[in-house]
Design a protein around this motif. Structure first.
Motif, PDB file in Angstrom:
ATOM      1  N   THR A  55       1.310  -1.356  -0.331  1.00 19.87           N
ATOM      2  CA  THR A  55       0.422   0.012  -0.101  1.00 19.87           C
ATOM      3  C   THR A  55       0.877   1.740  -0.340  1.00 19.87           C
ATOM      4  OG1 THR A  55      -0.087  -0.185   2.575  1.00 19.87           O
ATOM      5  CG2 THR A  55      -1.672  -1.635   1.598  1.00 19.87           C
ATOM      6  N   SER A  56       1.746   1.430   0.477  1.00 24.11           N
ATOM      7  CA  SER A  56       2.715   2.463   0.523  1.00 24.11           C
ATOM      8  C   SER A  56       4.267   1.922  -0.494  1.00 24.11           C
ATOM      9  CB  SER A  56       2.747   3.087   1.254  1.00 24.11           C
ATOM     10  OG  SER A  56       4.206   1.891   2.149  1.00 24.11           O
ATOM     11  N   VAL A  57       5.260   3.352  -0.366  1.00 29.44           N
ATOM     12  CA  VAL A  57       6.515   2.656  -1.015  1.00 29.44           C
ATOM     13  C   VAL A  57       7.114   4.101  -0.706  1.00 29.44           C
ATOM     14  CG1 VAL A  57       5.830   1.811  -3.453  1.00 29.44           C
ATOM     15  CG2 VAL A  57       6.291   4.643  -3.425  1.00 29.44           C
ATOM     16  N   VAL A  58       8.530   3.786  -1.053  1.00 31.83           N
ATOM     17  CA  VAL A  58       9.370   4.521   0.122  1.00 31.83           C
ATOM     18  C   VAL A  58      10.679   4.389  -1.293  1.00 31.83           C
ATOM     19  CG1 VAL A  58      11.089   5.149   1.534  1.00 31.83           C
ATOM     20  CG2 VAL A  58       9.548   4.118   2.244  1.00 31.83           C
ATOM     21  N   ALA A  59      10.681   6.142  -1.249  1.00 35.85           N
ATOM     22  CA  ALA A  59      11.029   6.115  -2.739  1.00 35.85           C
ATOM     23  C   ALA A  59      12.772   6.616  -2.574  1.00 35.85           C
ATOM     24  CB  ALA A  59      10.570   7.802  -3.661  1.00 35.85           C
ATOM     25  N   VAL A  60      13.804   6.663  -3.077  1.00 39.48           N
ATOM     26  CA  VAL A  60      15.298   6.444  -2.134  1.00 39.48           C
ATOM     27  C   VAL A  60      16.211   7.554  -3.627  1.00 39.48           C
ATOM     28  CG1 VAL A  60      17.150   5.675  -1.090  1.00 39.48           C
ATOM     29  CG2 VAL A  60      14.624   4.906  -1.160  1.00 39.48           C
ATOM     30  N   GLN A  61      16.692   8.553  -2.909  1.00 40.73           N
ATOM     31  CA  GLN A  61      17.287   9.200  -4.046  1.00 40.73           C
ATOM     32  C   GLN A  61      18.762   9.327  -3.257  1.00 40.73           C
ATOM     33  OE1 GLN A  61      17.241  13.145  -4.800  1.00 40.73           O
ATOM     34  NE2 GLN A  61      15.584  12.830  -5.088  1.00 40.73           N
ATOM     35  N   ARG A  62      19.756   8.493  -3.516  1.00 45.38           N
ATOM     36  CA  ARG A  62      21.398   8.261  -2.504  1.00 45.38           C
ATOM     37  C   ARG A  62      22.546   8.536  -3.610  1.00 45.38           C
ATOM     38  NH1 ARG A  62      23.615   4.807   0.570  1.00 45.38           N
ATOM     39  NH2 ARG A  62      21.054   3.112   0.734  1.00 45.38           N
ATOM     40  N   TRP A  63      22.731  10.347  -3.074  1.00 42.04           N
ATOM     41  CA  TRP A  63      24.136  11.456  -3.894  1.00 42.04           C
ATOM     42  C   TRP A  63      25.508  11.273  -3.737  1.00 42.04           C
ATOM     43  CZ3 TRP A  63      23.270  14.761  -7.341  1.00 42.04           C
ATOM     44  CH2 TRP A  63      21.063  15.280  -7.040  1.00 42.04           C
ATOM     45  N   LEU A  64      25.989  10.720  -4.540  1.00 41.95           N
ATOM     46  CA  LEU A  64      27.463  10.177  -3.708  1.00 41.95           C
ATOM     47  C   LEU A  64      27.290  11.607  -2.530  1.00 41.95           C
ATOM     48  CD1 LEU A  64      29.882  10.674  -7.463  1.00 41.95           C
ATOM     49  CD2 LEU A  64      28.739   8.533  -5.855  1.00 41.95           C
ATOM     50  N   SER A  65      27.130  12.636  -2.569  1.00 44.18           N
ATOM     51  CA  SER A  65      27.796  13.140  -1.199  1.00 44.18           C
ATOM     52  C   SER A  65      26.788  14.868  -1.304  1.00 44.18           C
ATOM     53  CB  SER A  65      28.900  14.306  -0.901  1.00 44.18           C
ATOM     54  OG  SER A  65      29.287  14.856  -2.011  1.00 44.18           O
ATOM     55  N   PRO A  66      26.531  15.291   0.070  1.00 46.86           N
ATOM     56  CA  PRO A  66      25.523  16.571   0.557  1.00 46.86           C
ATOM     57  C   PRO A  66      25.882  17.241  -0.826  1.00 46.86           C
ATOM     58  CG  PRO A  66      26.381  15.472   2.237  1.00 46.86           C
ATOM     59  CD  PRO A  66      26.720  14.545   1.438  1.00 46.86           C
ATOM     60  N   GLU A  67      27.680  17.517  -0.782  1.00 43.52           N
ATOM     61  CA  GLU A  67      28.182  18.667  -1.774  1.00 43.52           C
ATOM     62  C   GLU A  67      27.336  18.597  -3.050  1.00 43.52           C
ATOM     63  OE1 GLU A  67      30.119  18.311   1.609  1.00 43.52           O
ATOM     64  OE2 GLU A  67      29.762  16.981  -0.137  1.00 43.52           O
ATOM     65  N   ALA A  68      27.875  16.519  -3.385  1.00 41.84           N
ATOM     66  CA  ALA A  68      27.375  16.869  -5.084  1.00 41.84           C
ATOM     67  C   ALA A  68      25.706  17.363  -5.362  1.00 41.84           C
ATOM     68  CB  ALA A  68      27.264  15.532  -5.463  1.00 41.84           C
ATOM     69  N   GLN A  69      24.540  16.624  -4.257  1.00 41.60           N
ATOM     70  CA  GLN A  69      23.505  16.927  -4.553  1.00 41.60           C
ATOM     71  C   GLN A  69      22.770  18.307  -4.387  1.00 41.60           C
ATOM     72  OE1 GLN A  69      21.342  18.301  -1.843  1.00 41.60           O
ATOM     73  NE2 GLN A  69      19.146  17.812  -2.829  1.00 41.60           N
ATOM     74  N   GLU A  70      23.556  19.316  -3.850  1.00 40.44           N
ATOM     75  CA  GLU A  70      23.587  20.971  -3.801  1.00 40.44           C
ATOM     76  C   GLU A  70      24.447  21.455  -5.122  1.00 40.44           C
ATOM     77  OE1 GLU A  70      22.754  24.618  -2.311  1.00 40.44           O
ATOM     78  OE2 GLU A  70      22.317  22.406  -1.365  1.00 40.44           O
ATOM     79  N   ALA A  71      25.433  20.882  -5.359  1.00 41.42           N
ATOM     80  CA  ALA A  71      25.807  21.585  -6.033  1.00 41.42           C
ATOM     81  C   ALA A  71      24.601  20.905  -7.994  1.00 41.42           C
ATOM     82  CB  ALA A  71      27.541  20.526  -6.610  1.00 41.42           C
ATOM     83  N   VAL A  72      24.271  20.371  -7.930  1.00 43.37           N
ATOM     84  CA  VAL A  72      23.096  19.598  -9.044  1.00 43.37           C
ATOM     85  C   VAL A  72      22.098  20.953  -8.307  1.00 43.37           C
ATOM     86  CG1 VAL A  72      22.038  18.499  -9.890  1.00 43.37           C
ATOM     87  CG2 VAL A  72      23.815  18.026  -9.579  1.00 43.37           C
ATOM     88  N   VAL A  73      21.243  21.065  -7.290  1.00 42.85           N
ATOM     89  CA  VAL A  73      19.957  21.867  -7.818  1.00 42.85           C
ATOM     90  C   VAL A  73      20.473  23.057  -7.559  1.00 42.85           C
ATOM     91  CG1 VAL A  73      18.999  19.885  -6.389  1.00 42.85           C
ATOM     92  CG2 VAL A  73      19.991  21.518  -5.192  1.00 42.85           C
TER      93      VAL A  73
END
Length: 115
Positions: A55-73
Motif C-alpha cells: 500500500t505504500s512505497v519509499v522513494a530513495v535518492q542516493r547522492w555521492l555526497s551532500p555537496e554533490a546534491q547541492e551542486a546539482v540543485v
C-alpha cells in the motif's frame, strides 16, 4: 562525526491512491523518473521500496555526497530540468499521496582504518 564524503540518502514515503497498483508506480519510475534523473546527474541513483502490504512505497535518492546534491540543485541547468520534469511529477501525484520524509548519511561501520 560529520564526514562530508559520505553518501546523502533522501527517503520519501508515499501512500498508493485508491485503484493504483505497485506495478503502476514501477512503470512510472522506469519510464519517466529514471530517465529524467539519468539526465540530471551521474551523482545520484534511485531506489524504490514497496511495503509488505503493497500500500505504500519509499522513494530513495542516493547522492555521492551532500555537496554533490547541492551542486546539482544549485546549477544553472537545474531549473530547466525541473520544468521538464513537471509532467512526471504530476503523474506521480496522481498515483501517490505524500506521507513523510527523512534524510540520512551512510555510516562507515568498518572504521576509518579499514581497507
Amino acid at each position: 562525526m560529520r564526514d562530508e564524503s559520505r553518501s546523502l540518502v533522501l527517503h520519501k514515503q508515499w501512500q498508493l491512491r485508491p485503484g493504483v497498483s505497485p506495478d503502476d508506480v514501477v512503470a512510472l519510475v522506469q519510464q519517466q523518473v529514471l530517465p529524467a534523473y539519468q539526465r540530471l546527474s551521474d551523482d545520484v541513483t534511485l531506489g524504490l521500496e514497496l511495503s509488505l502490504d503493497g500500500t505504500s512505497v519509499v522513494a530513495v535518492q542516493r547522492w555521492l555526497s551532500p555537496e554533490a546534491q547541492e551542486a546539482v540543485v544549485s546549477s544553472d541547468s537545474y531549473s530547466a530540468w525541473w520544468a521538464d520534469y513537471q509532467p512526471a511529477l504530476a503523474e506521480w501525484d496522481r498515483l501517490l499521496a505524500f506521507v513523510s520524509e527523512w534524510n540520512t548519511v551512510d555510516v562507515d561501520l568498518r572504521g576509518r582504518d579499514a581497507t
